[in-house]
Design an enzyme around this catalytic site. Structure first.
Site, PDB file in Angstrom:
ATOM      1  N   ARG A 116     -31.659 -17.378  -0.248  1.00 57.33           N
ATOM      2  CA  ARG A 116     -31.274 -18.418  -1.215  1.00 57.33           C
ATOM      3  C   ARG A 116     -32.499 -19.187  -1.658  1.00 57.33           C
ATOM      4  O   ARG A 116     -33.574 -19.007  -1.106  1.00 57.33           O
ATOM      5  CB  ARG A 116     -30.246 -19.360  -0.605  1.00 57.33           C
ATOM      6  N   ASN A 154     -29.590 -26.860  -4.190  1.00 60.11           N
ATOM      7  CA  ASN A 154     -29.749 -27.207  -2.785  1.00 60.11           C
ATOM      8  C   ASN A 154     -31.205 -27.015  -2.380  1.00 60.11           C
ATOM      9  O   ASN A 154     -31.730 -25.908  -2.468  1.00 60.11           O
ATOM     10  CB  ASN A 154     -28.863 -26.323  -1.905  1.00 60.11           C
ATOM     11  N   GLU A 155     -31.847 -28.118  -2.007  1.00 61.49           N
ATOM     12  CA  GLU A 155     -33.229 -28.051  -1.522  1.00 61.49           C
ATOM     13  C   GLU A 155     -34.119 -27.178  -2.391  1.00 61.49           C
ATOM     14  O   GLU A 155     -34.639 -26.142  -1.937  1.00 61.49           O
ATOM     15  CB  GLU A 155     -33.261 -27.600  -0.064  1.00 61.49           C
ATOM     16  N   GLU A 310     -27.853 -34.711   4.558  1.00 63.67           N
ATOM     17  CA  GLU A 310     -27.559 -33.789   5.663  1.00 63.67           C
ATOM     18  C   GLU A 310     -28.239 -34.294   6.920  1.00 63.67           C
ATOM     19  O   GLU A 310     -29.357 -34.820   6.860  1.00 63.67           O
ATOM     20  CB  GLU A 310     -28.122 -32.388   5.384  1.00 63.67           C
ATOM     21  N   TRP A 318     -32.203 -23.408  13.684  1.00 60.63           N
ATOM     22  CA  TRP A 318     -33.389 -22.794  13.059  1.00 60.63           C
ATOM     23  C   TRP A 318     -34.691 -23.344  13.602  1.00 60.63           C
ATOM     24  O   TRP A 318     -35.753 -22.843  13.292  1.00 60.63           O
ATOM     25  CB  TRP A 318     -33.348 -22.953  11.537  1.00 60.63           C
ATOM     26  N   HIS A 361     -25.163 -23.211  14.235  1.00 57.41           N
ATOM     27  CA  HIS A 361     -25.666 -24.546  13.882  1.00 57.41           C
ATOM     28  C   HIS A 361     -24.615 -25.581  14.263  1.00 57.41           C
ATOM     29  O   HIS A 361     -23.419 -25.350  14.107  1.00 57.41           O
ATOM     30  CB  HIS A 361     -25.941 -24.594  12.377  1.00 57.41           C
TER      31      HIS A 361
HETATM   32  C1  GAL Z   1     -30.594 -27.417   5.181  1.00 56.09           C
HETATM   33  C2  GAL Z   1     -29.766 -26.734   4.111  1.00 56.09           C
HETATM   34  C3  GAL Z   1     -28.342 -26.501   4.578  1.00 56.09           C
HETATM   35  C4  GAL Z   1     -28.343 -25.887   5.955  1.00 56.09           C
HETATM   36  C5  GAL Z   1     -29.114 -26.779   6.881  1.00 56.09           C
HETATM   37  C6  GAL Z   1     -29.152 -26.307   8.314  1.00 56.09           C
HETATM   38  O1  GAL Z   1     -31.940 -27.294   4.951  1.00 56.09           O
HETATM   39  O2  GAL Z   1     -29.733 -27.503   2.932  1.00 56.09           O
HETATM   40  O3  GAL Z   1     -27.669 -25.683   3.662  1.00 56.09           O
HETATM   41  O4  GAL Z   1     -28.911 -24.625   5.908  1.00 56.09           O
HETATM   42  O5  GAL Z   1     -30.434 -26.865   6.434  1.00 56.09           O
HETATM   43  O6  GAL Z   1     -29.865 -27.223   9.117  1.00 56.09           O
END
Ligand code: GAL
Ligand code: ZN
Length: 675
Positions: A116, A154-155, A310, A318, A361
């Site tokens: 993505r 998104n980001e 978020e 991750w 996650h």
């Molecule tokens: C962010 C992202 C989210 C999700 C999240 C996991 O960077 O915008 O969609 O992947 O990380 O921590």
């Protein structure tokens, strides 16, 4: 600020990313989600960022009903939607039919479909397809009373080196420099005889080609930002053309340095960001200070309340190690965002996905699906607290202190092949100055060189290697008019295309600081020098402080010397100086000093400048911030230590609106007073 900019109701938002498209075949799960949301005080969900394949399963065939239905159902229960545009992840059919939408890397290889946020931001086809779906979403849902805000993509991040982007880059350069001669001059291309004869010869930086022309690298990064901002602006235009007038945001990644977030100022109505600190890698109070820096940076983009878009309710999956957050951290971290100006606490993710890359996650609702989990209970506590703090929504911070943290400077500094390729302590220096000042409970803006300085009393300027945006003149005026500037080593070295200033540095400010840099010494790992106080210095600095990494040598003309080097051939040369210029003071720090120095020094500066602290005594590890409305001032006090600390509140007219304190504040707990 108009409190209703972010919300249709005056309350703090609580909720987060929700992916019902993953559960459309399980209506019982969707029903259960709703019940659990209400239990946890969740009033907001973010949806749609990864739904393109469902919203447009075949080219030109749109199906939005399922989403509208969920927005309706949530709204009926008082839960609002932040509506995402789906440009962050495209459908398979789009990539197969129009390969130009796929990004090309710096080695000039085109991606296959997958992942993505890896589209070409120049591709007319991609822009057109995004426009279409955005217009349709705006038409279908943009005026829905349950939709609060539009969340672009998104980001945003990364770069694309495809032929379309190369062409655009050349056009952008032509616009900027007009002639190739001017570009050659500004880029210093006579070095190694890399002179361009025409704009057509210019290629983006590549490890297979040109990577050492610093001005090319710098301008490429500027172009990538400009092109991404333009992409976002087009997304917003589509939303507006679809008839939606709701405010717009996009979620940033704090100190991600692939983009200069400042340049999004004209596109977004609300700043928002995704915060994923590793709370247990370092001592919690230190992580709190580093996270606070990021919150302040994000708030300072628009200088009004931002959104924590978020955060993880427990671990991520991750980072190197998926560490659980110990009990109490989620609550403290959530309240910390609010303390620094956020009007929300939003999580990634509300329900844990069943498969694919984020199945482990952290989430509010995990695979087990019950409410009797530690994480769900902690989320409920956050919801309860936010519910009690509605009056904070829309309140603002008015810092008297700013720190200049500039993305373009960061790009140039790390590319410069200067005094220390083994590590440049830019972030570390900024964070040490920040922490030193924040210990005093003074709020801070984290600004960049394009911002005005005049509203501040003190401006901290760590390692401002590159000068642009008229910053030299701004610093001069600021000090002349009575401001206090604290600038460090390796500042004012180069201009905006990374050409070194001639005739003495810090560039054009040698008279303001009353000194001139002569040399800078890089220190090996483990090597140290120290700064010793000059007897009877006016700040009463008394201790010895170690310095590492970089030691600058200066010739003082007018400045007073407060500290000197302990050893080496520059023993007794100045390390800390102060020059009176006009009505203000210009301090200069020549070396990479330890944290304790900044603690003591900045406290002495604050006392000398008679800047009032919100509380007289703030124990170590306790954060104090202030949010204000026209009617009231709120002081938020958070103890990030594991143990209780003594805390004395002001005796006069203040009301405790949250938390408990009987002369002490428990570990990881908070108290909020209203004045
Ligand atoms: C962010 C992202 C989210 C999700 C999240 C996991 O960077 O915008 O969609 O992947 O990380 O921590
Ligand atoms: Zn491209």
């Amino acid at each position: 600020m108009n409190k209703k900019i972010i919300m249709s109701q005056e309350r703090l938002l609580h909720g987060g990313d929700y992916n019902p498209e993953q559960w459309l075949d399980s209506p019982d799960i969707l029903k259960r989600d709703l019940e659990l949301f209400l239990k946890a005080g969740i009033n907001t969900v973010t949806m749609g960022m990864f739904s393109w394949a469902l919203l447009e399963p075949e080219e030109g065939r749109y199906q939005i009903d399922w989403l509208t239905e969920i927005v309706d159902q949530l709204y009926q229960k008082g839960i609002y939607t932040i509506l995402g545009t789906p440009s962050g992840a495209r459908p398979q059919w789009l990539a197969k039919r129009y390969p130009e939408v796929l990004r090309v890397d710096e080695k000039r290889q085109r991606n296959l479909f997958g992942g993505r946020q890896n589209h070409c931001y120049t591709s007319p086809v991609y822009r057109q397809k995004v426009r279409k779906i955005n217009v349709i979403l705006a038409k279908e849902l943009g005026s829905h009373p349950g939709v609060l805000l539009i969340h672009l993509s998104n980001e945003y991040g990364g770069d694309c080196h495809c032929p379309l982007c190369q062409e655009k880059f050349r056009g952008w350069l032509k616009e900027r420099y007009d002639t190739i001669e001017e570009l050659n001059r500004r880029w210093s291309t006579t070095f190694w005889g890399h002179t361009y004869q025409s704009f057509e010869q210019i290629e983006s930086p590549s490890s297979k080609g040109e990577l050492l022309l610093h001005a090319l690298n710098l301008d490429w990064k500027r172009f990538v930002t400009a092109q991404t901002v333009d992409f976002a602006a087009q997304e917003k235009k589509a939303i507006r053309d679809g008839g939606c007038q709701k405010p717009v945001t996009t979620n940033f990644m704090g100190d991600y340095d692939g983009l200069n977030y400042r340049k999004f100022k004209g596109v977004i109505d609300v700043a928002s960001w995704d915060s994923y600190p590793e709370w247990h890698r370092k001592p919690v109070p230190q992580t709190a200070a580093e996270t606070a820096f990021q919150h302040d940076f994000m708030r300072s983009l628009l200088k009004k309340p931002f959104l924590l878009m978020e955060s993880s309710p427990s671990s991520t999956n991750w980072q190197e190690v998926s560490k659980l957050r110990k009990p109490g951290i989620l609550h403290a971290a959530s309240l910390q965002a609010v303390a620094h100006g956020s009007d929300s606490v939003l999580y990634f993710q509300l329900r844990q996905s069943r498969g694919a890359s984020e199945k482990f996650h952290g989430a509010v609702i995990d695979h087990y699906g019950g409410e009797d989990t530690r994480v769900f209970q902690e989320v409920c506590q956050v919801g309860e607290t936010l519910g009690r703090l509605s009056e904070l929504a829309g309140t603002v911070q008015k810092p008297k202190v700013a720190l200049i943290w500039d993305t373009e400077n960061r790009w140039a500094l790390f590319d410069s092949q200067g005094p220390r390729n083994a590590g440049i302590p830019y972030k570390e220096t900024a964070e040490k100055m920040y922490a030193g000042m924040r210990r005093l409970g003074l709020d801070m803006d984290i600004i960049d060189m394009e911002d005005d300085l005049e509203n501040y009393r003190i401006v901290l300027i760590p390692m401002l290697y590159l000068f642009r945006g008229g910053i030299g003149d701004k610093i001069r005026e600021f000090v002349k008019n009575g401001g206090t500037a604290v600038m460090t080593f390796w500042s004012g070295v180069a201009d905006d295309t990374d050409r070194c200033f001639l005739g003495g540095v810090p560039g054009k400010l040698t008279d303001v600081f009353g000194l001139r840099r002569t040399e800078i010494d890089g220190l090996y790992e483990g090597e140290e020098n120290a700064a010793l106080p000059v007897k009877d210095n006016f700040l009463s600095l008394e201790r010895r402080y170690t310095c590492r990494n970089l030691c600058e040598l200066v010739n003082v003309s007018d400045a007073r010397v407060l500290m000197t080097y302990e050893k080496d051939f520059y023993k007794d040369l100045p390390v800390v100086t102060c020059n009176q210029y006009g009505k203000g003071k210009a301090y200069y720090i020549c070396a990479d000093m330890e944290q304790q120095f900044y603690n003591d020094f900045l406290e002495a500066v604050q006392k000398n400048d008679k800047i009032e602290k919100p509380l007289p005594d703030i124990p170590d590890g306790v954060e104090v911030t202030t949010r204000e409305s026209e009617e009231a001032t709120y002081v938020l006090i958070q103890n990030f230590n594991a143990d209780s600390v003594n805390l004395k509140l002001p005796d006069h007219g203040c009301e405790v609106i949250y938390g408990e304190t009987e002369g002490s504040l428990k570990g990881l707990s908070s108290v909020i007073i209203k004045i």
